[in-house]
Motif scaffolding. Structure first.
Motif, PDB file in Angstrom:
ATOM      1  N   VAL A 139    -103.836  -9.946 -54.899  1.00  0.00           N
ATOM      2  CA  VAL A 139    -104.111 -11.067 -53.990  1.00  0.00           C
ATOM      3  C   VAL A 139    -105.516 -11.627 -54.225  1.00  0.00           C
ATOM      4  O   VAL A 139    -106.078 -12.280 -53.345  1.00  0.00           O
ATOM      5  N   LYS A 194    -107.433  -6.955 -54.219  1.00  0.00           N
ATOM      6  CA  LYS A 194    -108.126  -8.108 -54.788  1.00  0.00           C
ATOM      7  C   LYS A 194    -108.881  -7.724 -56.055  1.00  0.00           C
ATOM      8  O   LYS A 194    -108.917  -8.486 -57.019  1.00  0.00           O
ATOM      9  N   SER A 212    -105.687  -5.239 -48.706  1.00  0.00           N
ATOM     10  CA  SER A 212    -106.219  -6.186 -49.709  1.00  0.00           C
ATOM     11  C   SER A 212    -107.505  -5.643 -50.299  1.00  0.00           C
ATOM     12  O   SER A 212    -108.570  -6.255 -50.228  1.00  0.00           O
ATOM     13  N   LYS A 230    -110.778  -4.451 -46.023  1.00  0.00           N
ATOM     14  CA  LYS A 230    -110.714  -5.347 -47.173  1.00  0.00           C
ATOM     15  C   LYS A 230    -112.108  -5.693 -47.680  1.00  0.00           C
ATOM     16  O   LYS A 230    -112.255  -6.376 -48.693  1.00  0.00           O
TER      17      LYS A 230
END
Length: 382
Positions: free
Chosen positions: A122, A100, A66, A43
């Motif tokens: 997210v 993201k 993510s 991430k």
């Protein structure tokens, strides 16, 4: 299958697995459709730049991390697909589920299956956590897989959650008959911008959308569409502005609202002569723009289609597009211009000249640039 000679000139390494954030540059490939050329398993922010990537399946993939991914000044090539396991694996330039931040800028794509953003946004809603797809060149979006055909797009949104600051802009997508296999060039499916910051799809040049083979009669793809089989209007596709795009030589449709609310499509140009280079007519349906509550779930409302310029040759001449299914107020405003002159392949070619002049006027450079010194500066176009 055709592959650019430029892809063959590079020395490629085998597939890359990224487990730590950072900046990566190189040449990577996967000749196995089941194995992505680059698999991002972190991430942490990852930047891929000044690279060449080619694959028989996904070129760049991130599943379940993510993702925070920037791809810039890089080229991606689809190569011959191989047998795959479990599910279809088209040659997506970028395939991400939970994310993201996604940035794809100044890239070149050839025979790839485009960009697919699925499942969930997210991010924190800041400009540093959004989606930007800009200044790219794509040739022949291609859904061919081993012994089959997948439905693919230049850009497909299928994420849940509102996301602000999204921009798909200044991209050039050219699909050739029988060398491409694209469904919708841009499809926004149950994905949302915000009231204050709608998704902006603007100043793109999209040429060509055909069935495969190109002379087939049935075709369900086309240009730019919003779609939303969602009963809850707060979860349906919403808050989009689609403007100043050029749509040229497309089969089936150029602009469509099949579902969603608070969508505005305006100042776009749609020019379709509906003839191949040998002067034969397209076999599939051709149309300009339409708005319809396709699913009749009452989540389609407060949409506008206005000040678009249309020149569409259909099976019986230029088709004057009308609202479809106005009972459900699919488009509250529908006020567009039909070009009076004959729509010819020459007019289509003039659209490309208009596009080149627009790029020059705005000092926009598409595709990979040779160094950071010549990379595009960020411009906020309204």
């Amino acid at each position: 299958m055709h592959m650019s000679p430029h892809a063959a000139e590079q020395g490629y390494q085998g597939p890359l697995i990224i487990t730590k954030g950072g900046t990566y540059s190189g040449n990577w490939e996967s000749k196995d459709s089941d194995v992505p050329a680059i698999d991002i398993r972190t991430k942490e922010p990852v930047i891929i730049e000044y690279s060449n990537i080619r694959g028989a399946g996904h070129l760049i993939r991130s599943i379940g991390y993510s993702a925070n991914i920037t791809v810039r000044h890089s080229s991606g090539y689809g190569i011959t697909p191989t047998p795959y396991s479990n599910y279809e694996k088209p040659r997506r330039f970028l395939n991400v589920d939970v994310f993201k931040n996604i940035v794809v800028e100044n890239c070149y794509m050839e025979n790839t299956a485009g960009i697919y953003l699925a499942q969930r946004y997210v991010g924190d809603g800041t400009p540093q956590n959004t989606i930007r797809i800009r200044y790219n060149r794509a040739r022949n979006i291609d859904g061919r897989i081993y012994n089959g055909l997948a439905k693919v797009q230049f850009v497909q949104f299928n994420y849940r959650g509102e996301a602000p600051h999204i921009e798909i802009a200044w991209n050039e997508v050219i699909n050739e008959p029988n060398n491409s296999a694209v469904e919708d060039n841009i499809n926004i499916y149950n994905s949302r911008g915000t009231v204050a910051s709608p998704i902006r799809i603007h100043n793109n040049y999209i040429q060509g959308a055909f069935p495969f083979p190109a002379n087939a009669e049935k075709y369900t793809g086309g240009g730019i569409i919003t779609d939303s089989p969602e009963t809850d209007s707060t979860m349906a596709t919403a808050y989009l502005k689609v403007y100043d795009n050029q749509l040229v030589g497309l089969g089936n449709y150029c602009l469509g609202i099949a579902g969603g609310n608070n969508i505005e499509m305006y100042r776009n140009r749609a020019i379709v002569a509906a003839r191949f280079e040998d002067n034969t007519l397209y076999s599939c349906w051709t149309g300009g723009i339409w708005a319809k509550d396709y699913y009749k779930l009452n989540s389609t409302f407060k949409n506008k289609m206005h000040h678009n310029t249309l020149g569409i040759v259909g099976q019986t001449g230029t088709w004057r597009n009308e609202i479809m299914d106005s009972t459900f107020v699919a488009a509250e405003t529908f006020d567009n211009t039909i070009l009076p002159e004959e729509i010819t392949p020459t007019l289509e070619k003039q659209e490309y000249e208009l596009w080149l002049n627009k790029l020059a006027h705005n000092n926009i450079r598409l595709g990979p640039q040779p160094s950071k010194a010549t990379a595009n500066k960020v411009i906020d176009y309204k």
